[in-house]
Write an enzyme that holds these catalytic residues in place. Structure first.
Site, PDB file in Angstrom:
ATOM      1  N   ASP A 124      45.513  46.654  34.740  1.00  0.00           N
ATOM      2  CA  ASP A 124      45.981  47.809  33.977  1.00  0.00           C
ATOM      3  C   ASP A 124      47.509  47.902  34.086  1.00  0.00           C
ATOM      4  O   ASP A 124      48.196  46.898  33.914  1.00  0.00           O
ATOM      5  CB  ASP A 124      45.269  49.072  34.483  1.00  0.00           C
ATOM      6  CG  ASP A 124      45.523  50.297  33.633  1.00  0.00           C
ATOM      7  OD1 ASP A 124      44.973  50.383  32.533  1.00  0.00           O
ATOM      8  OD2 ASP A 124      46.280  51.185  34.086  1.00  0.00           O
ATOM      9  N   ASP A 251      35.254  45.905  28.850  1.00  0.00           N
ATOM     10  CA  ASP A 251      36.497  46.664  28.799  1.00  0.00           C
ATOM     11  C   ASP A 251      37.084  46.611  27.395  1.00  0.00           C
ATOM     12  O   ASP A 251      37.712  45.616  27.012  1.00  0.00           O
ATOM     13  CB  ASP A 251      37.516  46.121  29.794  1.00  0.00           C
ATOM     14  CG  ASP A 251      38.823  46.894  29.741  1.00  0.00           C
ATOM     15  OD1 ASP A 251      38.796  48.066  29.314  1.00  0.00           O
ATOM     16  OD2 ASP A 251      39.865  46.328  30.113  1.00  0.00           O
ATOM     17  N   HIS A 281      36.689  48.364  32.658  1.00  0.00           N
ATOM     18  CA  HIS A 281      38.155  48.410  32.791  1.00  0.00           C
ATOM     19  C   HIS A 281      38.571  48.417  34.259  1.00  0.00           C
ATOM     20  O   HIS A 281      39.489  47.700  34.644  1.00  0.00           O
ATOM     21  CB  HIS A 281      38.717  49.631  32.076  1.00  0.00           C
ATOM     22  CG  HIS A 281      40.210  49.667  32.069  1.00  0.00           C
ATOM     23  ND1 HIS A 281      40.976  48.723  31.423  1.00  0.00           N
ATOM     24  CD2 HIS A 281      41.090  50.519  32.667  1.00  0.00           C
ATOM     25  CE1 HIS A 281      42.256  48.992  31.607  1.00  0.00           C
ATOM     26  NE2 HIS A 281      42.356  50.075  32.350  1.00  0.00           N
TER      27      HIS A 281
END
Length: 322
Positions: A124, A251, A281
C-alpha cells in the site's frame, strides 16, 4: 511549526500477538518540528535487515504474524510506523501531510538508522513511499518485495481506487472498521484485532494523517505527487537488483499494478512473481505464512553478498522503550 500529537502509551498495552519493545528515533521536519518515529527492531543487530513498511490506515501491528517466521531465518527485522500512524507522532492537521513530506520523513529516518543492504517488503502506501526510497537510495537496498502497491503517476488507477479517493473527500471521520473488515479476507479477523488497529487513534483529532492519505494518491495528472513518482519510475528503470511482486487476487485496489513493476524495473525480470489466492488488500493479515515462505525463498536465491554492521539511529533522540 506543526502541532504534533502523540498517542498515549496505554493505548498499546496488551495487544494480542504484538509483544515487541517499542523503539523510537526523533527526526526534524523541514520546518524544524521534531517528530518521534516508532519502529520495531528484532533479531541479531548485525544480521541482514528486512525492512517492513505498511500502508494506510494500518501500522507495524499488521506484521505481527510475519515477524516470528522472518526472525527464525536468523535475520534482523525492522518494522517502522509511518508518521501519522501507529505509535509514531501525528501532525494534527491534514494540510501538514503530503506525499513529498512522507517521503522526506522516511528518508531522514532511513539515513538516521543507517540501514544498508536492506531487503524491503512494502505494501500500500508503504510501497509508494518505499519505492521512492529505493529510487533515491539504491545503494542501501539489495532486494525489494512489493505487495499490493505501486507508483501511481496520473494514469487514473483502478476503478476501486478512484471510488475510494472520491468517497474519502467527503468523510469527516475515517471509516476504519468498514475499511478493515471489508478488505481483510482472513476468517479469523475479529474485534480484538480491530481494536488494535483503532489503538493509535483515541479520538478524531488523531486522524489527520489517515484522513489525508487518500487525497494524496497520485491518480490524476494535477496531483502534486505525479512528478515525484514519474521521476522515481525513471530511476527505478536503472535498478537491476532483484525485485519480486506478491499480490493478492482479491485486492481490487492494486489489481494490475504488478505488471508495471515487471515491465519497468529491470530487477523484476525473470523473478518468481506470485498472485496469492485468497489474498486481499491487507495481505499481511490474509496470507502471512505464504508471504514469509516466498520472502525467505527469494532471499535464498539472492543471498547477502557482504557483511555489514548496522549503526544506531543517528538522530537527536534514540529511545529503546518508553
Amino acid at each position: 511549526m506543526m502541532r504534533v500529537l502523540r498517542t498515549p502509551d496505554s493505548r498499546f498495552e496488551h495487544l494480542h500477538g504484538y509483544d515487541y519493545a517499542p523503539r523510537y528515533c526523533t527526526i526534524c521536519d523541514r520546518d524544524g518540528t521534531e517528530l518521534r518515529i516508532h519502529y520495531l527492531d528484532e533479531g541479531p543487530p548485525g544480521a541482514e535487515p528486512i525492512l517492513l513498511m505498511h500502508g494506510n490506515p494500518s501500522w507495524s501491528y499488521i506484521y505481527r504474524k510475519m515477524i516470528p517466521g522472518l526472525l527464525k531465518s536468523g535475520r534482523r527485522v525492522v518494522a517502522v510506523d509511518l508518521v501519522g500512524l501507529g505509535r509514531s507522532d501525528k501532525p494534527a492537521k491534514r494540510k501538514y501531510y503530503s506525499q513529498a513530506r512522507h517521503i522526506e520523513w522516511m528518508q531522514t529516518w532511513l539515513k538516521a538508522m543507517d540501514l544498508k543492504q536492506v531487503t524491503l517488503f512494502c505494501q500500500d502506501w508503504g510501497g509508494v513511499i518505499g519505492l521512492n526510497l529505493v529510487a533515491d537510495n539504491p545503494e542501501r537496498f539489495d532486494r525489494v518485495v512489493v505487495a499490493n502497491s505501486g507508483l501511481p503517476a496520473g494514469d487514473g488507477g483502478t476503478k476501486a481506487l478512484r471510488v475510494w479517493q472520491f468517497v474519502m473527500k467527503f468523510l469527516p471521520v475515517f471509516p476504519l472498521k468498514t475499511a478493515m473488515t471489508r478488505a481483510v479476507q482472513a476468517k479469523d479477523f475479529n474485534e480484538e484485532q480491530l481494536t488494535a488497529y483503532r489503538a493509535p487513534f483515541p479520538s478524531l483529532k488523531y486522524q489527520a494523517g489517515i484522513l489525508a492519505f487518500p487525497g494524496l494518491i497520485a491518480l490524476f495528472p494535477d496531483n502534486p505527487g505525479v512528478p515525484q513518482n514519474k521521476a522515481a519510475w525513471q530511476k527505478l528503470g536503472r535498478f537491476s537488483k532483484p525485485v519480486l511482486t506478491l499480490f493478492g487476487n482479491r485486492d481490487p485496489i492494486s489489481r494490475g499494478l504488478e505488471k508495471l513493476i515487471h515491465q519497468r524495473i529491470p530487477g523484476a525480470t525473470g523473478q518468481n512473481h506470485k498472485i496469492l489466492k485468497g489474498g486481499g488488500h491487507f495481505i499481511q493479515e490474509d496470507k502471512p505464512e505464504e508471504l514469509v515462505s516466498e520472502i525467505l525463498s527469494f532471499l535464498e536465491v539472492y543471498p547477502r553478498t557482504a557483511p555489514d554492521q548496522p549503526m544506531e539511529c543517528k538522530s537527536k533522540e534514540v529511545n529503546n522503550g518508553v
